[in-house]
Scaffold this active site. Structure first.
Site, PDB file in Angstrom:
ATOM      1  N   ARG A 273       0.826  -1.223   0.000  1.00  0.00           N
ATOM      2  CA  ARG A 273       0.000   0.000   0.000  1.00  0.00           C
ATOM      3  C   ARG A 273       0.850   1.259   0.000  1.00  0.00           C
ATOM      4  NH1 ARG A 273      -3.748   0.182   5.021  1.00  0.00           N
ATOM      5  NH2 ARG A 273      -4.742   2.017   4.159  1.00  0.00           N
ATOM      6  N   TYR A 274       1.984   1.206   0.686  1.00  0.00           N
ATOM      7  CA  TYR A 274       2.871   2.365   0.773  1.00  0.00           C
ATOM      8  C   TYR A 274       4.162   2.020   0.042  1.00  0.00           C
ATOM      9  CZ  TYR A 274      -0.262   3.060   4.728  1.00  0.00           C
ATOM     10  OH  TYR A 274      -1.365   3.165   5.527  1.00  0.00           O
TER      11      TYR A 274
ATOM     12  N   ARG B  83       7.036   0.166   2.055  1.00  0.00           N
ATOM     13  CA  ARG B  83       6.675  -0.832   3.058  1.00  0.00           C
ATOM     14  C   ARG B  83       5.781  -1.907   2.442  1.00  0.00           C
ATOM     15  NH1 ARG B  83       4.193   3.678   6.603  1.00  0.00           N
ATOM     16  NH2 ARG B  83       4.950   4.827   4.820  1.00  0.00           N
TER      17      ARG B  83
ATOM     18  N   CYS C 225      -4.493 -18.229  13.896  1.00  0.00           N
ATOM     19  CA  CYS C 225      -4.471 -17.264  15.001  1.00  0.00           C
ATOM     20  C   CYS C 225      -4.682 -18.023  16.305  1.00  0.00           C
ATOM     21  CB  CYS C 225      -5.607 -16.254  14.868  1.00  0.00           C
ATOM     22  SG  CYS C 225      -5.462 -15.209  13.431  1.00  0.00           S
TER      23      CYS C 225
ATOM     24  N   CYS D 269     -10.479 -12.940  16.662  1.00  0.00           N
ATOM     25  CA  CYS D 269     -11.074 -11.736  17.242  1.00  0.00           C
ATOM     26  C   CYS D 269     -12.272 -11.353  16.366  1.00  0.00           C
ATOM     27  CB  CYS D 269     -10.059 -10.607  17.249  1.00  0.00           C
ATOM     28  SG  CYS D 269      -8.443 -11.135  17.864  1.00  0.00           S
TER      29      CYS D 269
ATOM     30  N   CYS E  23     -11.750  -8.441  13.754  1.00  0.00           N
ATOM     31  CA  CYS E  23     -10.523  -8.487  12.940  1.00  0.00           C
ATOM     32  C   CYS E  23     -10.686  -7.731  11.615  1.00  0.00           C
ATOM     33  CB  CYS E  23     -10.174  -9.941  12.653  1.00  0.00           C
ATOM     34  SG  CYS E  23      -8.684 -10.101  11.670  1.00  0.00           S
TER      35      CYS E  23
ATOM     36  N   ARG F 199      -9.117  -8.408   9.004  1.00  0.00           N
ATOM     37  CA  ARG F 199      -9.134  -9.423   7.934  1.00  0.00           C
ATOM     38  C   ARG F 199     -10.193 -10.488   8.195  1.00  0.00           C
ATOM     39  NH1 ARG F 199      -3.233  -8.871   8.327  1.00  0.00           N
ATOM     40  NH2 ARG F 199      -3.018  -6.874   7.284  1.00  0.00           N
TER      41      ARG F 199
ATOM     42  N   ASP G 177     -11.627  -0.430  12.262  1.00  0.00           N
ATOM     43  CA  ASP G 177     -11.884  -0.205  10.828  1.00  0.00           C
ATOM     44  C   ASP G 177     -13.342  -0.508  10.477  1.00  0.00           C
ATOM     45  OD1 ASP G 177      -9.222   0.457  10.214  1.00  0.00           O
ATOM     46  OD2 ASP G 177      -8.656  -1.657  10.155  1.00  0.00           O
TER      47      ASP G 177
ATOM     48  N   ASP H 249      -7.283   4.471  10.220  1.00  0.00           N
ATOM     49  CA  ASP H 249      -6.739   3.985   8.949  1.00  0.00           C
ATOM     50  C   ASP H 249      -7.821   4.256   7.907  1.00  0.00           C
ATOM     51  OD1 ASP H 249      -4.972   2.853   7.240  1.00  0.00           O
ATOM     52  OD2 ASP H 249      -4.749   0.978   8.360  1.00  0.00           O
TER      53      ASP H 249
ATOM     54  N   LYS I  61      -2.697   5.981   7.686  1.00  0.00           N
ATOM     55  CA  LYS I  61      -3.091   6.180   9.087  1.00  0.00           C
ATOM     56  C   LYS I  61      -3.032   7.665   9.408  1.00  0.00           C
ATOM     57  CE  LYS I  61      -1.438   1.687  10.494  1.00  0.00           C
ATOM     58  NZ  LYS I  61      -0.890   1.354   9.169  1.00  0.00           N
TER      59      LYS I  61
HETATM   60  S1  SF4 Z   1      -6.847  -9.458  15.029  1.00  0.00           S
HETATM   61 FE1  SF4 Z   1      -7.270 -10.898  13.345  1.00  0.00          FE
HETATM   62  S2  SF4 Z   1      -5.269 -11.589  12.644  1.00  0.00           S
HETATM   63 FE2  SF4 Z   1      -4.982 -10.675  14.695  1.00  0.00          FE
HETATM   64  S3  SF4 Z   1      -5.154 -12.397  16.132  1.00  0.00           S
HETATM   65 FE3  SF4 Z   1      -7.182 -11.466  15.952  1.00  0.00          FE
HETATM   66  S4  SF4 Z   1      -8.202 -12.662  14.342  1.00  0.00           S
HETATM   67 FE4  SF4 Z   1      -6.025 -13.062  14.161  1.00  0.00          FE
END
Ligand code: SF4
Length: 354
Positions: free
Chosen positions: A90-91, A94, A103, A107, A110, A112, A271, A308, A315
């Protein structure tokens, strides 16, 4: 005592398993996990049950995930900035290289969410090699963020191989790893892992803690091992409604982080990812909280509150308004206590010519 792989293997991933520990609406949970899988390892589950809703809400499926028509699956445009699979550019200088699809917990908020735990998210040795080859061919890349999923769920040997290959690229100056493992599965941080990581300095670890209850004897020990290996630790916290959108909670988290040698780095506005609207706060809440932190903590304990921005805006840090007026004679400033001060300007203080 179980090792980290055994703990991970006993993770709760089905409605039936979860219902043995937590009172849930099984029908709703089942519906949600068909779309967005669940994974809660026994260490985190036990801690969350003991400590209460702030930890549980981060991992328990919620029916509202399925009725989010406000957000997009990929608001940061990661997929369209992916020149080779599992690498995001994206940058200019980087890249983010995804090396693991696993994982320690999934979460619910997340970024993603569209990928994590789902069948389409496949990372192979070949895809990692392609990513490394891309970095080699792009001499403008000087900073590589190793991410996933969670990179620290790879074996020590796999990590060693990846880090050696990235470090071997002459134009790469900085290597960073993003991980939630020290707080979510601290048993993974072994002396041998620290020994592997310390070979690849300058190496930075961005870790992820959202609530002071995540800081336990185990997670403190994990951070100590990493810090003793000379790895600078920075924490990225996600601001989450009903979890840490509270000045006292955030202040306690930041103080505890510093005490375990982790520097608070970012407080992220969550996000606008599809399926997490119910956990997002408004920007006003974020600014209010950061102002409270600034008023009560030393500067070192205060992370940057950042948004972001979708559309490659990057950011953007957000601060309370402290500059009231600026003219040739004075800067009118507001202190953290709300008092107004005049700071003298020197009209001829122009930047020096180089
Ligand atoms: S934020 Fe997303 S990538 Fe990070 S540990 Fe939690 S589920 Fe996994």
């Amino acid at each position: 005592m179980k090792n980290w792989q055994q703990i991970l293997q006993s993770s709760v991933t089905t409605t039936e398993q979860l219902s043995k520990f937590v009172q849930i609406n099984t029908q709703q949970v089942e519906q949600v996990i068909q779309h967005y899988p669940m994974k809660i390892n026994p260490y985190f589950l036990k801690l969350a049950i003991k400590k209460g809703p702030s930890l549980l809400r981060q991992v328990l499926p919620d029916i509202r995930e399925l009725y989010d028509d406000v957000c997009q699956a990929d608001p940061l445009g990661e997929e369209k900035n992916s020149p080779v699979p599992n690498l995001i550019h994206r940058y200019r200088d980087r890249v983010l290289l995804m090396v693991s699809q696993e994982c320690a917990i999934y979460c619910r908020f997340c970024t993603r969410k569209r990928r994590v735990g789902r069948n389409g998210f496949k990372i192979t040795r070949e895809s990692i090699e392609k990513g490394i080859d891309y970095i080699k061919r792009h001499r403008e890349v000087r900073d590589v963020l190793i991410s996933g999923g969670d990179p620290l769920l790879l074996s020590d040997e796999q990590l060693d191989w990846i880090l050696a290959a990235v470090r071997d690229i002459r134009h790469v100056e900085i290597v960073r790893i993003g991980s939630r493992v020290p707080g979510a599965l601290p048993q993974r941080v072994t002396p041998h892992l620290a020994k592997v990581l310390r070979k690849y300095h300058p190496l930075y670890l961005n870790i992820h803690f959202n609530h002071p209850d995540e800081i336990t004897k185990e997670s403190s020990q994990a951070c100590q091992l990493l810090a003793d290996a000379g790895i600078p630790l920075g924490s990225q916290t996600v601001l989450l409604r009903g979890i840490n959108d509270n000045a006292e909670v955030l202040a306690a988290l930041m103080k505890k982080l510093l005490a375990i040698r982790v520097r608070p780095y970012y407080l992220f506005q969550a996000d606008p990812v599809k399926g997490i609207s119910h956990l997002r706060t408004s920007i006003e809440v974020g600014i209010h909280l950061i102002e409270k932190l600034r008023a009560n903590l030393s500067g070192m304990a205060v992370p940057d509150y950042v948004v972001d921005v979708p559309g490659n805006g990057g950011k953007i840090p957000l601060l309370p308004q402290y500059l009231v007026e600026l003219n040739e004679k004075e800067a009118v400033l507001r202190s953290y206590q709300g008092e107004i001060y005049s700071y003298p300007q020197k009209p001829d203080l122009h930047p020096s010519a180089h």
